[in-house]
Design an enzyme around this catalytic site. Structure first.
Site, mmCIF file in Angstrom:
data_model
loop_
_atom_site.group_PDB
_atom_site.id
_atom_site.type_symbol
_atom_site.label_atom_id
_atom_site.label_comp_id
_atom_site.label_asym_id
_atom_site.label_seq_id
_atom_site.Cartn_x
_atom_site.Cartn_y
_atom_site.Cartn_z
ATOM 1 N N GLY A 1 3.170 4.070 13.419
ATOM 2 C CA GLY A 1 4.043 2.849 13.560
ATOM 3 C C GLY A 1 3.508 2.381 15.141
ATOM 4 O O GLY A 1 3.476 1.012 15.353
ATOM 5 N N GLU B 1 10.078 1.012 10.005
ATOM 6 C CA GLU B 1 11.068 2.304 9.837
ATOM 7 C C GLU B 1 10.401 3.321 9.888
ATOM 8 O O GLU B 1 9.516 3.656 9.369
ATOM 9 C CB GLU B 1 11.375 2.003 8.220
ATOM 10 C CG GLU B 1 12.134 0.629 8.120
ATOM 11 C CD GLU B 1 13.620 0.761 8.400
ATOM 12 O OE1 GLU B 1 14.109 1.502 8.972
ATOM 13 O OE2 GLU B 1 13.943 -0.516 8.361
ATOM 14 N N LYS C 1 0.838 -1.190 -0.067
ATOM 15 C CA LYS C 1 -0.199 -0.146 0.043
ATOM 16 C C LYS C 1 1.044 1.326 0.165
ATOM 17 O O LYS C 1 1.493 1.709 1.103
ATOM 18 C CB LYS C 1 -1.002 0.074 1.145
ATOM 19 C CG LYS C 1 -2.089 1.019 1.128
ATOM 20 C CD LYS C 1 -2.689 1.660 2.269
ATOM 21 C CE LYS C 1 -1.870 2.716 3.116
ATOM 22 N NZ LYS C 1 -1.829 3.874 2.060
ATOM 23 N N GLU D 1 -1.543 7.577 0.285
ATOM 24 C CA GLU D 1 -2.575 7.920 -0.700
ATOM 25 C C GLU D 1 -2.242 9.164 -1.333
ATOM 26 O O GLU D 1 -2.646 9.659 -2.267
ATOM 27 C CB GLU D 1 -3.660 8.192 0.251
ATOM 28 C CG GLU D 1 -3.562 9.299 1.519
ATOM 29 C CD GLU D 1 -2.984 8.532 2.819
ATOM 30 O OE1 GLU D 1 -2.454 7.513 2.510
ATOM 31 O OE2 GLU D 1 -3.283 8.879 3.871
ATOM 32 N N GLU E 1 10.622 15.045 15.511
ATOM 33 C CA GLU E 1 10.830 15.243 14.116
ATOM 34 C C GLU E 1 9.888 16.171 13.579
ATOM 35 O O GLU E 1 8.815 16.193 13.843
ATOM 36 C CB GLU E 1 10.381 13.805 13.575
ATOM 37 C CG GLU E 1 10.974 13.703 12.084
ATOM 38 C CD GLU E 1 10.539 12.160 11.434
ATOM 39 O OE1 GLU E 1 9.289 11.736 11.724
ATOM 40 O OE2 GLU E 1 11.499 11.797 10.801
ATOM 41 N N CYS F 1 13.750 11.003 6.210
ATOM 42 C CA CYS F 1 13.650 10.142 7.534
ATOM 43 C C CYS F 1 15.090 10.281 8.350
ATOM 44 O O CYS F 1 15.155 10.395 9.443
ATOM 45 C CB CYS F 1 13.133 8.712 7.347
ATOM 46 S SG CYS F 1 14.254 7.858 6.357
ATOM 47 N N GLY G 1 6.850 4.673 7.928
ATOM 48 C CA GLY G 1 6.023 6.072 8.368
ATOM 49 C C GLY G 1 6.261 6.492 9.488
ATOM 50 O O GLY G 1 7.396 6.401 10.118
#
Ligand code: NAD
Length: 483
Positions: free
Chosen positions: A228, A245, A170, A173, A376, A279, A223
């Site tokens: 997560g 990850e 997937k 989107e 982040e 990331c 993601g």
């Protein structure tokens, strides 16, 4: 979408229209998959896996198909890069680099398929031997983010396929186009139907089925740390293997003995590549006190040369921010830092007049436990900290809940190795920034994730290891003795 080797729309015919963040207007339309579509995909993947057609096929044949996909990616590189730039808003030259890197990954993984092997023991005694089999884990759900759509899909799908797994993928989107193209290439190259199914759509529509379905043996999720954790909870119900990850807050540690020009360039690349939506972004500068003023002065001069804007302009270094939520998140972090008394050394402003753009931003004097230092941001924002000793530098580098990557700038081998060994991160670079190659595995310590992708260990992630022990001579001794 690709389900059981057939391209089809969502069951309810709904679609997702993607507007480019770098201007205005819809650039792609993808099916909005439903939970039922995801169930179809999982059923196709399971049937394929149980048939053994792909799982048990000769490794050399697997290699030809995976290498074929690499050739398709190279053939269509310009078109793929164009799609990537339209959907993400990143500079076209960066998209071209990403496409090239993706082809490299398919090629590298193709080479691993014939090398997969186990181990054996013939020294267990005269009547006993042991084999250690490496076997594909089964159906794997792969969920990917929007920041490097084709690259991240290519860090996972060919490795899972090389192991012999069947996959349900997937994409985000926001960026489905290039991942859906992979379905076309796999069909063209002869992958058996059902071995790679690609379902586009929203996480909240189809993510849960992909994680909780009992036929899925493993979830590879890339993601945000927030989602997560949701994935971890959901996977617990059926005790699935997880590869996560997640995010990062990676440090660039700059020592006084470094090549200053190279370090400045590397720090700017580390914090601004992909508009900081990376990331492994080097979002914290940890600089030795005795060069800090000089380094910052030069850094700001060079940062002012970074062109922000139209991703199709070859001079552009920083493209668009992927969507409004992300843009607002960046602005919130910068405003909070400003309000708390931190110094905005440059930038700190966005522009939404035609697309979503944010200036490269450098912030100093934020407390090391403040959100701008710990969390982040996923934007072109660099926070600056100073150190006097190497111990202090290592402590600062390890002072967040993340451990994804680190960049060390020094010409002293002892300093490089001391930091390289002690800074916690799945990937540590010395005198380099953001140079990913297929041979080197990636993944996180602590809150940055679980497991490793790419490199030869990248295939191991998708395998189970089985001990098969054989007694091959009549056994004299019995555990149950009679009479
Ligand atoms: P995100 O977590 O919002 O979405 C990632 C994927 O998860 C998307 O496909 C999304 O549709 C799906 N998803 C959302 N909700 C879900 C749910 N409830 N169940 C299942 N799936 C769901 O992340 P993002 O905003 O697309 O990407 C940015 C984040 O990804 C950043 O935190 C970044 O650090 C991280 N990232 C990590 C790496 C890495 O290798 N460590 C690489 C790239 C991005």
């Amino acid at each position: 979408m690709w389900i059981n080797g057939v391209a089809r729309d969502a069951r309810n015919d709904e679609v997702i229209e993607r507007e480019t963040p770098a201007a205005k207007g819809v650039v792609t339309i993808a099916p909005r998959g439903t939970a039922e579509d995801a169930e179809d995909a999982i059923a196709a993947a399971e049937a394929q896996f149980l048939s053994g057609e792909w799982a048990e096929s000769y490794g050399g044949d697997k290699a030809k198909i995976l290498a074929g996909v690499a050739a398709c990616i190279r053939r269509d590189a310009e078109e793929l890069a164009y799609l990537e730039t339209l959907e993400t808003g990143k500079p076209l030259k960066a998209s071209l680099g990403e496409v090239e890197g993706s082809a490299d990954l398919w090629e590298y993984a193709s080479g691993l398929a014939p090398t997969l092997h186990g181990d054996s023991y013939s020294n267990l005694g005269p009547d006993r031997m042991g084999m250690i089999l490496r076997q594909p884990i089964g159906v794997v759900s792969i969920i990917t983010p929007w920041n490097f759509p084709l690259l991240i899909a290519s860090e996972r799908i060919p490795f899972a396929l090389a192991a012999g797994c069947s996959t349900v993928v997937k994409p985000s989107e926001f960026t489905s186009a290039t991942t859906l193209r992979l379905g076309e290439y796999l069909k063209e190259c002869g992958l058996p139907d059902g071995a790679c199914n690609i379902v586009s759509g929203h996480g909240h529509d189809i993510g849960q089925v992909m994680i909780e379905h009992p036929s899925v043996r493993m979830v590879s999720f890339t993601g945000s740390p927030r989602v997560g954790k949701i994935v971890m909870h959901a996977a617990a119900e059926t005790t699935k293997k997880l590869s996560l990850e997640l995010g990062g807050k990676s440090p660039s540690v700059v020592f006084a003995d470094c090549d200053m020009e190279a370090a400045i360039d590397g720090v700017l690349k580390g914090s601004n590549f992909n508009a900081g939506q990376c990331c492994i972004a080097g979002s914290r500068l940890i600089v030795e006190d005795k060069i800090a003023d000089q380094f910052l002065e030069k850094l700001i001069v060079r940062a002012q040369d970074l062109k922000v804007g139209d991703p199709f302009d070859p001079q552009t270094a920083i493209g668009a921010i992927v969507n409004e939520a992300q843009f607002d998140q960046i602005d919130r972090y910068v405003s909070a830092a400003r309000d708390s008394g931190a110094s905005i050394l440059m930038g700190g402003e966005g522009d939404t007049s035609n697309g979503l753009f944010y200036q490269p931003t450098i912030i100093a004097n934020a407390p090391s436990d403040s959100p701008i230092a710990q969390e982040e941001i996923f934007g072109p924002v660099l926070s600056v900290f100073r150190f006097k000793t190497i111990q202090e530098a290592i402590k600062l580098a390890n002072s967040t809940n993340f451990g994804l990557a680190a960049y060390i700038w020094t010409n002293d081998l002892n300093t490089a190795l001391s930091c390289g060994r002690r800074i916690e991160g799945g990937r540590v670079w010395v005198n380099a920034a953001l140079q990913g190659i297929p041979e080197m595995p990636l993944g996180g310590y602590r809150g940055s994730g679980i497991g490793r992708e790419t490199g030869r260990f990248g295939v191991d992630e998708y395998c189970e290891m089985k001990s098969l022990q054989i007694n091959h001579m009549p056994q004299a001794e019995r555990w149950v003795t009679t009479g």
